[in-house]
Enzyme design. Structure first.
Site, PDB file in Angstrom:
ATOM      1  N   GLU A  19       0.843  -1.210   0.000  1.00  0.00           N
ATOM      2  CA  GLU A  19       0.000   0.000   0.000  1.00  0.00           C
ATOM      3  C   GLU A  19       0.868   1.245   0.000  1.00  0.00           C
ATOM      4  O   GLU A  19       1.839   1.330   0.766  1.00  0.00           O
ATOM      5  CB  GLU A  19      -0.882  -0.039   1.255  1.00  0.00           C
TER       6      GLU A  19
ATOM      7  N   SER B  42     -13.709   2.099  -7.414  1.00  0.00           N
ATOM      8  CA  SER B  42     -14.841   2.341  -8.311  1.00  0.00           C
ATOM      9  C   SER B  42     -14.440   3.317  -9.422  1.00  0.00           C
ATOM     10  O   SER B  42     -14.926   3.199 -10.546  1.00  0.00           O
ATOM     11  CB  SER B  42     -16.056   2.851  -7.533  1.00  0.00           C
TER      12      SER B  42
ATOM     13  N   ASP C 296      -4.530   0.729  -9.289  1.00  0.00           N
ATOM     14  CA  ASP C 296      -5.940   0.378  -9.490  1.00  0.00           C
ATOM     15  C   ASP C 296      -6.227   0.034 -10.952  1.00  0.00           C
ATOM     16  O   ASP C 296      -6.930  -0.937 -11.260  1.00  0.00           O
ATOM     17  CB  ASP C 296      -6.841   1.552  -9.071  1.00  0.00           C
TER      18      ASP C 296
ATOM     19  N   THR D 257       2.789   2.055  -2.186  1.00  0.00           N
ATOM     20  CA  THR D 257       4.081   1.705  -2.773  1.00  0.00           C
ATOM     21  C   THR D 257       4.105   1.992  -4.270  1.00  0.00           C
ATOM     22  O   THR D 257       5.180   2.142  -4.845  1.00  0.00           O
ATOM     23  CB  THR D 257       4.366   0.201  -2.570  1.00  0.00           C
TER      24      THR D 257
HETATM   25  C1  GLA Z   1      -5.239   4.492  -4.033  1.00  0.00           C
HETATM   26  C2  GLA Z   1      -4.518   4.919  -5.294  1.00  0.00           C
HETATM   27  C3  GLA Z   1      -3.481   3.879  -5.694  1.00  0.00           C
HETATM   28  C4  GLA Z   1      -2.570   3.508  -4.528  1.00  0.00           C
HETATM   29  C5  GLA Z   1      -3.391   3.206  -3.281  1.00  0.00           C
HETATM   30  C6  GLA Z   1      -2.547   2.991  -2.057  1.00  0.00           C
HETATM   31  O1  GLA Z   1      -5.999   3.347  -4.302  1.00  0.00           O
HETATM   32  O2  GLA Z   1      -5.437   5.092  -6.338  1.00  0.00           O
HETATM   33  O3  GLA Z   1      -2.732   4.364  -6.783  1.00  0.00           O
HETATM   34  O4  GLA Z   1      -1.639   4.519  -4.278  1.00  0.00           O
HETATM   35  O5  GLA Z   1      -4.319   4.250  -2.996  1.00  0.00           O
HETATM   36  O6  GLA Z   1      -1.809   1.825  -2.172  1.00  0.00           O
END
Ligand code: GLA
Length: 416
Positions: free
Chosen positions: A53, A146, A196, A55
């Site tokens: 996370e 989402s 994501d 990262t």
């Molecule tokens: C959100 C961001 C991702 C990532 C996470 C944390 O989901 O959209 O790019 O940085 O937070 O891991």
């Protein structure tokens, strides 16, 4: 105790039916426009990050899976450059001409949609306007992506209809993901890191996706699907949408990112991936003179240890030892709570309740400041863990959470 609420996913047929009906209502026959259905239906999943996370924007490792929960889009190309989108989740349809889409000028949820078309055009692809409708069973504001599901559903729809030929292989999907990331960063104005969109476009059913976010890596090196079969180990992956109200999310996320970039600059590095666990103490000592309150050092410690935990987690999964990942999940949560400072009462309570009720491991997932937690739970203890979380939220007078189980599911693509 309140009855726990399960957040069910929709079948492809159900999702397609919903958006076809919505399309007919939004863009059906009028006195001046004849009836014409959509050119097709596409869908893209939300994601849950198992570990790794904050990262992604630090060139580190992360390990998401695609959720069975998807965003469905029915879309018809137009001959001009108008974009008209309607959603089952919002009242007002959103409209804009593609010629007017420029960074900093686009308001509302349609920015995620028009932004994708804009980014594809920026990459040199021929783009046209479209009429489209959206419906989704991906929980909103729950750190389950989402927004990425919305972007990626439009990316595969436009790729398909405009004949861009990108959706057919992983290298092409890397380009679609890049367009979605630009849409989110530059048109929607959220400085997120790319995890994501990669999860939504590049995941495989039954697999987690080990992402290595070093910018110098090509598509063949930066993602590896890893079979992720918790059921074979007698486990389930439980996801808990804590429904904590998000506050100051964008500002806090951007502040975390800025701290990491500051730290890398002070260390003379392109990014924090260059700091290894063995070199961590030395890096922290070098930051000390610039870091009176210790914030930079806490952020760096999280980022460096989190990538190390993610590598270890992936190794255990590859070795068929998924039942042993619990301590890594717990350590990730503690690091996000104490060093990265992105957990809230609800996510801490959810994790603590899961562990007290016997979960193998638990942590917050996604960006934090609310959102969801995940827990690895023995299959025959899921109901007991859910009941424990529900009871804890009731006792604390908090809004009831939503629960789902998450088998690793399919990436974005054409649905009907
Ligand atoms: C959100 C961001 C991702 C990532 C996470 C944390 O989901 O959209 O790019 O940085 O937070 O891991």
């Amino acid at each position: 105790m309140s009855t726990p609420e399960w957040l069910e996913s929709w079948s492809d047929d159900d999702g397609a039916r919903r958006v076809r009906e919505l399309f007919a209502r939004a863009f059906g026959p009028t006195a001046t426009e004849p009836a014409a259905g959509p050119d097709g239906v596409w869908s893209a999943p939300g994601r849950v990050n198992l570990i790794g996370e904050h990262t992604d924007y630090n060139a580190g490792l992360c390990l998401p899976i695609a959720l069975p929960h998807r965003t469905f889009v029915a879309l018809r190309l137009r001959d001009d450059d108008a974009v008209r989108v309607a959603s089952a989740q919002t009242d007002a349809p959103w409209e804009m001409r593609l010629a007017d889409v420029v960074p900093g000028q686009v308001e509302g949820w349609g920015a995620y949609v028009a932004g994708v078309a804009w980014a594809l055009a920026q990459a040199g692809h021929p783009v046209r306007g479209f009429d489209a409708v959206v419906d989704s069973c991906v929980p909103f504001g729950a750190s389950l992506s989402s927004s990425a599901a919305l972007e990626c559903a439009f990316a595969v729809a436009l790729d398909d209809l405009l004949g861009l030929g990108l959706g057919g292989d992983d290298a092409g999907r890397v380009q679609l993901a890049a367009a979605c990331i630009r849409a989110e960063n530059e048109i929607a104005g959220a400085a997120t890191g790319g995890l994501d969109q990669a999860a939504s476009l590049r995941s495989r059913p039954g697999h987690a996706l080990l992402l290595d976010c070093r910018p110098e890596l090509g598509p063949l090196e930066n993602a590896a699907p890893i079979p992720f079969d918790v059921a074979a180990a007698g486990l389930e992956l439980l996801v808990i949408d804590t429904r904590a109200p998000h506050q100051l999310v964008d500002g806090q996320y951007a502040a975390r990112r800025a701290s990491c970039e500051d730290a890398a600059r002070l260390l003379g590095l392109a990014n924090l991936r260059a700091v290894t666990p063995e070199g961590l103490d030395e890096a922290l000592a070098a930051l000390e003179p610039h870091d009176a309150d210790g914030v930079l050092r806490r952020r760096v410690r999280h980022v460096v240890t989190e990538t190390a935990r993610t590598a270890e987690f992936a190794d255990l999964v590859r070795a068929g030892r998924v039942a042993e990942v619990g301590p890594l999940m717990n350590a990730s949560h503690a690091s996000l709570r104490d060093d990265y400072e992105v957990t809230v009462t609800e996510t801490d309570l959810s994790v603590d309740s899961c562990l007290a009720a016997g979960a193998v491991g638990a942590r917050m997932t996604g960006g934090g400041f609310g959102g969801s937690t995940i827990a690895l739970v023995r299959a025959d203890e899921v109901d007991a863990v859910v009941a424990a979380v529900q009871a804890a939220f009731d006792a604390a007078g908090l809004r009831s959470p939503g629960f789902l189980v998450a088998p690793p599911s399919a990436a974005a693509g054409r649905t009907a």
